[in-house]
Design an enzyme around this catalytic site. Structure first.
Site, PDB file in Angstrom:
ATOM      1  N   LYS A 197       0.845  -1.206   0.000  1.00 33.07           N
ATOM      2  CA  LYS A 197       0.000   0.000   0.000  1.00 33.07           C
ATOM      3  C   LYS A 197       0.876   1.249   0.000  1.00 33.07           C
ATOM      4  CE  LYS A 197      -4.018   0.605   2.167  1.00 33.07           C
ATOM      5  NZ  LYS A 197      -5.073   0.705   1.156  1.00 33.07           N
TER       6      LYS A 197
HETATM    7  N1  PMP Z   1      -7.788  -3.143  -2.964  1.00 30.44           N
HETATM    8  C1  PMP Z   1      -7.318  -1.883  -2.904  1.00 30.44           C
HETATM    9  C2  PMP Z   1      -6.657  -1.321  -4.100  1.00 30.44           C
HETATM   10  C3  PMP Z   1      -7.452  -1.127  -1.729  1.00 30.44           C
HETATM   11  O1  PMP Z   1      -6.978   0.129  -1.670  1.00 30.44           O
HETATM   12  C4  PMP Z   1      -8.112  -1.692  -0.622  1.00 30.44           C
HETATM   13  C5  PMP Z   1      -8.290  -0.890   0.641  1.00 30.44           C
HETATM   14  N2  PMP Z   1      -7.216  -1.026   1.518  1.00 30.44           N
HETATM   15  C6  PMP Z   1      -8.588  -3.018  -0.730  1.00 30.44           C
HETATM   16  C7  PMP Z   1      -8.403  -3.704  -1.910  1.00 30.44           C
HETATM   17  C8  PMP Z   1      -9.243  -3.698   0.434  1.00 30.44           C
HETATM   18  O2  PMP Z   1      -8.293  -3.988   1.426  1.00 30.44           O
HETATM   19  P1  PMP Z   1      -8.691  -4.051   2.954  1.00 30.44           P
HETATM   20  O3  PMP Z   1      -9.866  -4.954   3.032  1.00 30.44           O
HETATM   21  O4  PMP Z   1      -7.489  -4.603   3.630  1.00 30.44           O
HETATM   22  O5  PMP Z   1      -9.034  -2.675   3.375  1.00 30.44           O
END
Ligand code: PMP
Length: 303
Positions: free
Chosen positions: A154
């Site tokens: 991220k």
């Molecule tokens: N894909 C992307 C590109 C994201 O930014 C997110 C948000 N963090 C998710 C999937 C979902 O991840 P999570 O469930 O860990 O928030």
């Protein structure tokens, strides 16, 4: 009520946490972030932080790739996050934003020979995708290959790709864009993983299909298998499968579990929230609000 921020080793009012215009991360996107939710439970008069340890572990993994030195364990970062959230004192749905960044006041494209810092703050935040009938479109922007940039990291810089997708979708009159991966298989939304339901089975792109390894995704897979006895298949998903799915939904910390009613103007199922999606959504909200004792380990009470 003021928000607080853990910044350069201290907890201070959020408005006092300031960085220099020379900060490396501002110029080259050399930072990592997490999005964590604190969910308000009215009956318990409590905010529960959801899967705090897993978010911090994902950040530590990203830090290895970006060579961001955070001299604290995931558990220690979790403890700091808990303290900041408690200090902020919000008795409502809260969004928590940790950021690990290259803090040197230095120009030059690189990851080495730079200082790093970790900060975290909490703010009140309700819904992200403000709909229960999400209309999505396949984006013209693709998710990168792991060798371009690992989508499970991220990194702030990478989110320009997501922002292009989101803005394209909104400007074209949709709620969210769905990106394909480099090989043309379905990857994910700009801030969500995607699930399809076909013949009673849950289908979702696999980790190696250019997606973020979502914590909500893992939560929903666990609940589907353990509580509903559903088969969950993680595999490459063709674009064709989007249009013929019985049901579809998106998952993410900010977006929660959001049902999709339309893809590229093709209505799905009967156009409303499908029955399996509805059951999973109910279970998911019970889990994140700390109402399922079996999954209490996912929820850290703030107060
Ligand atoms: N894909 C992307 C590109 C994201 O930014 C997110 C948000 N963090 C998710 C999937 C979902 O991840 P999570 O469930 O860990 O928030």
């Amino acid at each position: 009520m003021p928000s607080y921020c853990y910044f350069e080793g201290q907890i201070i009012p959020l408005e006092d946490a300031k960085i220099s215009v020379m900060t490396h991360a501002l110029h080259y996107g050399t930072a990592l972030f997490e999005g964590i939710r604190g969910n308000w439970n009215e009956a318990h008069q409590q905010v529960y932080i959801f899967r705090l340890q897993e978010h911090m572990e994902r950040m530590k993994n990203g830090a290895k790739v970006l060579r961001i030195n955070i001299p604290k364990t995931a558990a220690e970062l979790g403890q700091i996050t808990l303290e900041v959230t408690k200090r902020s004192g919000f008795k409502e749905d809260t969004y928590i934003r940790p950021l690990a960044y290259k803090s040197s006041k230095a120009l030059g494209v690189r990851l080495h020979d730079l200082e790093s810092e970790f900060l975290v703050f909490a703010i009140p935040w309700g819904r992200y995708l403000d709909t229960d009938a999400c209309r999505v479109a396949v984006s013209t922007w693709r998710r990168p290959d792991d060798n371009v940039f690992p989508p499970s990291v991220k990194a702030t810089g990478l989110y320009i790709n997501n922002a292009l997708t989101k803005t394209e979708a909104i400007e074209n009159g949709f709620d969210e864009g769905i990106m394909l991966g480099p090989d043309g298989h379905v990857a994910e939304g700009s801030g969500e993983n995607i699930f399809l339901i076909q013949n009673g089975k849950l289908i979702t792109p696999a980790i190696y299909n250019s997606i973020l390894n979502g914590i909500t995704r893992d939560t929903v897979i666990t609940l589907a298998r353990q509580e509903l006895g559903l088969e969950v298949v993680e595999r490459p998903v063709d674009r064709y499968e989007l249009y013929v799915a019985d049901e579809c939904f998106l998952t993410g910390t900010a977006a929660h579990l959001t049902p999709v009613c339309e893809i590229d103007r093709h209505p799905l199922g009967n156009g409303g929230v499908g029955p399996i999606t509805a059951k999973l959504k109910d279970l998911y909200f019970e889990a994140i609000k700390g109402n399922l004792p079996k999954y209490a380990g996912w929820c850290t009470p703030v107060f």
